[in-house]
Design a protein around this motif. Sequence first.
Motif, PDB file in Angstrom:
ATOM      1  N   GLU A 271       2.703  -8.669   6.757  1.00  0.00           N
ATOM      2  CA  GLU A 271       1.851  -8.083   5.893  1.00  0.00           C
ATOM      3  C   GLU A 271       0.635  -7.217   6.289  1.00  0.00           C
ATOM      4  O   GLU A 271       0.281  -6.231   5.805  1.00  0.00           O
ATOM      5  CB  GLU A 271       1.325  -9.159   4.836  1.00  0.00           C
ATOM      6  CG  GLU A 271       0.785  -8.815   3.853  1.00  0.00           C
ATOM      7  CD  GLU A 271       0.427  -9.975   2.921  1.00  0.00           C
ATOM      8  OE1 GLU A 271      -0.800  -9.778   2.049  1.00  0.00           O
ATOM      9  OE2 GLU A 271       0.834 -11.194   3.161  1.00  0.00           O
ATOM     10  N   LYS A 275      -0.392  -3.269   5.763  1.00  0.00           N
ATOM     11  CA  LYS A 275      -1.376  -2.749   5.237  1.00  0.00           C
ATOM     12  C   LYS A 275      -2.159  -1.857   6.037  1.00  0.00           C
ATOM     13  O   LYS A 275      -2.831  -0.869   5.822  1.00  0.00           O
ATOM     14  CB  LYS A 275      -2.421  -3.916   4.981  1.00  0.00           C
ATOM     15  CG  LYS A 275      -2.208  -4.999   3.777  1.00  0.00           C
ATOM     16  CD  LYS A 275      -3.009  -5.995   3.595  1.00  0.00           C
ATOM     17  CE  LYS A 275      -2.808  -7.073   2.504  1.00  0.00           C
ATOM     18  NZ  LYS A 275      -3.510  -8.095   2.263  1.00  0.00           N
ATOM     19  N   GLU A 278      -0.340   1.471   6.080  1.00  0.00           N
ATOM     20  CA  GLU A 278      -0.687   2.050   4.702  1.00  0.00           C
ATOM     21  C   GLU A 278      -2.011   2.591   4.760  1.00  0.00           C
ATOM     22  O   GLU A 278      -2.478   3.665   4.014  1.00  0.00           O
ATOM     23  CB  GLU A 278      -0.504   1.252   3.599  1.00  0.00           C
ATOM     24  CG  GLU A 278       0.735   0.916   2.973  1.00  0.00           C
ATOM     25  CD  GLU A 278       0.794  -0.397   2.111  1.00  0.00           C
ATOM     26  OE1 GLU A 278      -0.127  -0.961   1.778  1.00  0.00           O
ATOM     27  OE2 GLU A 278       2.017  -0.478   1.409  1.00  0.00           O
ATOM     28  N   GLU A 279      -3.197   1.901   5.363  1.00  0.00           N
ATOM     29  CA  GLU A 279      -4.406   2.504   5.611  1.00  0.00           C
ATOM     30  C   GLU A 279      -4.481   3.768   6.460  1.00  0.00           C
ATOM     31  O   GLU A 279      -5.212   4.554   6.182  1.00  0.00           O
ATOM     32  CB  GLU A 279      -5.453   1.405   6.187  1.00  0.00           C
ATOM     33  CG  GLU A 279      -6.704   1.618   6.100  1.00  0.00           C
ATOM     34  CD  GLU A 279      -7.403   1.947   4.913  1.00  0.00           C
ATOM     35  OE1 GLU A 279      -8.267   2.864   4.880  1.00  0.00           O
ATOM     36  OE2 GLU A 279      -6.963   1.586   3.695  1.00  0.00           O
TER      37      GLU A 279
END
Length: 365
Positions: A271, A275, A278-279
Amino acid sequence: MVDYSKWKNIEVSDDEDETHPNIDTPSLFRWRHQARVERMEELKKEREILTKKKTETDMKIKEVSQKIKAAKESNGSVADLEKQFKELEVQTVKIKNELEEFEKKEKLTPWNVDTISKPGFAKTVINKKTKILSQENLSEEEKEKKMKLFIKENEKDLKHYGMLRKYEDSRQFLKEHNHLVCENTANYLVIWCINLEMEEKHELMSHVAHQTICMQYILELAKQLDYDPRACVDAFYSKIQVAEVDYKKSFEDELFQFRERIRKRAAERVEEAIKEYEEEEKQKRLGPGGLDPQDVYNELPEELRKCFDSRDVKLLQETISKMDEEDAKYHMKRCVDSGLWVPEASKKDADQGDDAEIAEEVSAD
């Protein structure tokens, strides 16, 4: 003052001067000596049994304490565990009393030729701890540096141990590579388990987790007995192969909980990686004004989204003209800041004369 009372009662069997003339003196001495040796063996076995019971109970208390802590952290039921803990405490007191009684009985046992004196230097053993084991005074940076060096030098052997399936093979391998019996090996195996779970190699993770718990049990046994961990390899593998039901159940429970923690940590790591990715992608998408075009697009009124979907500049102009002026300025400024709308691009395209005008009008708005 010297206390001579301990020499008042000395049991002898082969240095008595007087025996009955009808008794075979050598045979009598042999029988007495044999009886004394057997009594000494019984006392020795009794001490070993009590010591073993104490060690096993101490281990169980620690295991139950850890389970209670874990259950409280996960809001689980602790009633049965607390009941088990109290029973173990009662058992500990009972064993302590038994040991005290045994020591009293042992002190009252008469001395004999075998116990009056012992050789002082029959054997010399130098038991050195490896540098890997002595990390208490190191800083975190030094520990990390040593860990990396340890892995670099031993990774092939660490993975070999992690893949072994039979207890006897593991025992023999650790005895031949006893420098691996340390915290660094346990830490490496934990990290490896997490990586395997993240790679969805579930069966391999499950097996390496078993080897990890074996190593942790060896290290824990060494702490409890205050021994060098290398000296506990035989003891652990001998016990686990012929262990009582409770001991094996405790081992399996610890293994199950460890695998669950690995799965949870691996899921968290995945996870976190998602993240982070995606950032990074979001940072790449940010427009000249620092806004994310995806976020801006999602917040546009439906009629404006249709304009961008169709790439129809004239429709965009017509839609803006029908909108409230303040709303139009707000949304078009966000489009420019996110890079969804680039007015200058129209100006540079010689084939889009009309578009250039529209672009100027839109940007002016």
